[in-house]
Motif scaffolding. Structure first.
Motif, short mmCIF file in Angstrom:
data_model
loop_
_atom_site.label_atom_id
_atom_site.label_comp_id
_atom_site.label_asym_id
_atom_site.label_seq_id
_atom_site.Cartn_x
_atom_site.Cartn_y
_atom_site.Cartn_z
N GLU A 126 0.66 -1.26 0.05
CA GLU A 126 0.11 0.01 -0.06
C GLU A 126 1.09 1.42 -0.13
OE1 GLU A 126 -4.13 1.32 2.37
OE2 GLU A 126 -2.13 0.39 3.43
N SER A 128 2.13 4.87 1.30
CA SER A 128 2.08 5.79 2.43
C SER A 128 0.89 6.75 2.51
CB SER A 128 3.55 6.20 2.92
OG SER A 128 3.67 7.06 1.81
N GLU A 129 0.66 7.43 3.33
CA GLU A 129 -0.40 8.27 3.38
C GLU A 129 -0.13 9.40 2.81
OE1 GLU A 129 -3.41 8.40 4.67
OE2 GLU A 129 -3.78 6.44 5.92
N ASP A 130 1.02 10.00 2.97
CA ASP A 130 1.55 11.15 2.09
C ASP A 130 1.55 11.32 0.57
OD1 ASP A 130 4.01 9.40 2.85
OD2 ASP A 130 5.00 10.83 1.68
N PHE A 132 -0.95 9.64 -0.95
CA PHE A 132 -2.43 9.83 -1.43
C PHE A 132 -2.49 11.17 -1.49
CE2 PHE A 132 -3.75 6.17 1.78
CZ PHE A 132 -3.35 5.11 0.86
N ALA A 134 -4.48 13.15 -0.91
CA ALA A 134 -5.78 13.64 0.03
C ALA A 134 -6.59 15.09 -0.41
CB ALA A 134 -5.33 13.43 1.55
N ALA A 326 -5.32 5.51 -4.31
CA ALA A 326 -5.57 5.21 -2.89
C ALA A 326 -6.36 3.95 -2.99
CB ALA A 326 -6.56 6.14 -2.50
N ARG A 456 5.75 2.45 1.36
CA ARG A 456 5.08 2.55 2.47
C ARG A 456 5.72 3.64 3.55
NH1 ARG A 456 -0.31 2.03 4.50
NH2 ARG A 456 -0.15 1.69 6.73
#
Length: 476
Positions: A126, A128-130, A132, A134, A326, A456
């Motif tokens: 997956e 990492s959040e940064d 995405f 967002a 995402a 990730r």
């Protein structure tokens, strides 16, 4: 006693004994007013340890079939038919009897460790959040009105989204298709599952890459398929190996991840792609192309997918937004001949009545916006930096102990350990040191490899993770 256990059976001995006694209770071999054979006697008669018989009686007691009383032995339950008491189902029996196989134990362990502990995660596929988009997605949700239906959508997925995907794959993946030839799925894995369940039958022979992510999926075994492996070198699989396999086993389907393959990061050579399509057409063998990574080429080069070269409709093309936008959107798709798409769509509707309209709306607006190309450019730049970080860290900490292929796209690095080590002990030592990755044997037949995923974690965490992995290697 005439009955005997079958020591060649895969069923545990205690379960065989419990089954024998249960059958004997049902057919009257064992009488309601008489105690069952003692644990010691039964163990002696069957030539097993007493603990095995104890486990068998434990199972029968849990099922409400027997009662144990001190001084009286083990008796058949007087309320066996449940008149005065409720019986608990033997859930373990149901769990073990199901036809859909669980993930490999190592895979389950990795998932649990990454969920419950703060480890440097070089295992998860997956982003990492940064990575995405967002902020872009928030702006879409804030500034654009949702005009779709909140009821069940078209069985193949929202028509507007399928139209947008048609334009998307034409622009970015050189694929000519039509919205009626697209099915929206809950990610690529559901797409593979639908293909296996709907288009193949038990006993069919299929080809997987060795190593590959598909090797890790139990859905092929659950469906009763015969799987044959073709080794992956720096240019992908060798099509002539495929020809030999087909002559021996009549291959029914080929599953390939030809661009920045998981886990090797290799790209199937253009000449091999052409040859595979030739063989597919000559022998009528469908090819399932799983393409999660082709847009991550660090150079920005548009790489020809197999589907873009397919002039005969032999390729089922699978992709998703999980690895490039995402994973939580759960948007994937299959492109193929209309009759096939209609068959898969019918099966998907039986499972979940079609895809959620809200996430389809968000995915459509993002793919159709100026945000998408900017995001892909940013994603490529960041993934390349992380690839460089893992390469430099391996050179610094394990220069003499490993060999690896440095990919030009994707999110995985396939690393060979020059010194053979017990891979389970190495994984345990690494977890103790706070880093986790995927052992090679979960993805193929070679145990001396590991897969590091660099999407990730950031560069600093990757550096520290490889340092800790190196410490684990040198401790064994």
């Amino acid at each position: 006693m005439e009955w005997r256990t079958d020591r060649k059976s895969k069923e545990p001995l205690y379960k065989q004994i419990a089954g024998y006694i249960e059958s004997g209770i049902a057919d009257g071999t064992f009488l309601l007013d008489k105690p069952l054979p003692s644990e010691r006697f039964l163990a002696h008669e069957l030539g097993v340890n007493r603990s095995t018989v104890v486990a068998a009686y434990d199972e029968l007691e849990a099922n409400g079939l027997v009662e144990r009383k001190k001084g009286s032995g083990t008796m058949i339950s007087k309320d066996i038919w449940g008149i005065n008491r409720k019986r608990m189902p033997s859930w373990n029996r149901y769990i073990e009897a199901g036809s859909f196989l669980p993930n490999l134990p190592v895979t389950q362990r990795i998932r649990k460790e990454t969920e419950g502990n703060k480890l440097i995660n070089l295992a998860s596929g997956e982003l990492s959040e940064d990575l995405f988009p967002a902020q872009s997605l928030r702006e879409i949700i804030s500034n654009r009105s949702f005009i779709g239906s909140l009821g069940y959508d078209h069985p193949q997925g929202n028509a507007v989204l399928r139209g947008t995907i048609t334009n998307h794959v034409k622009q970015y993946r050189k694929i000519d298709t039509h919205p009626s030839s697209i099915l929206i799925t809950s990610g690529a894995q559901q797409a593979i599952h639908l293909v296996v369940q709907c288009l193949l039958k038990p006993g069919d022979a299929v080809v997987l890459e060795d190593p590959s992510y598909s090797y890790n999926l139990p859905i092929f075994q659950s469906a009763g398929l015969r799987t044959f492996l073709l080794p992956v070198d720096k240019d992908g699989i060798n099509p002539e190996d495929l020809l030999e396999l087909h002559k021996k086993h009549r291959i029914r389907m080929i599953f390939l991840n030809p661009v920045f393959q998981n886990p090797t990061g290799t790209v199937l050579h253009i000449n091999r792609r052409k040859r595979i399509l030739e063989l597919s057409s000559e022998y009528g063998i469908p090819v399932v192309e799983d393409d999660p990574y082709s847009l991550t080429s660090f150079s920005g080069e548009k790489i020809n997918t197999l589907k873009s070269m397919d002039n005969n409709g032999n390729v089922l093309y699978i992709s998703s937004l999980s690895k490039i936008v995402a994973s939580g959107l759960r948007i994937g798709w299959i492109i193929g001949p209309k009759p096939v798409i209609e068959r898969l769509s019918d099966a998907k509707q039986q499972v979940d009545f079609g895809h959620g309209s809200f996430t389809q709306w968000i995915a459509n607006d993002f793919l159709d916006s100026e945000y998408f190309p900017a995001h892909i450019t940013y994603l490529r730049e960041q993934l390349e930096k992380r690839r460089d970080a893992i390469v430099s860290s391996l050179n610094e900490f394990l220069h003499k102990e490993v060999e690896y292929f440095s990919p030009n796209g994707g999110i995985h690095l396939w690393c060979k350990l020059k010194v053979p080590l017990n891979e389970i002990k190495l994984l345990e030592e690494s977890i103790k040191r706070g880093v986790i990755y995927v052992p090679g044997s979960t993805l193929g037949t070679n145990k001396e490899y590991v897969r590091f995923t660099f999407a990730r974690e950031n560069e600093a965490s990757i550096h520290e993770g490889i340092k800790r992995f190196a410490e684990a290697v040198k401790s064994l």
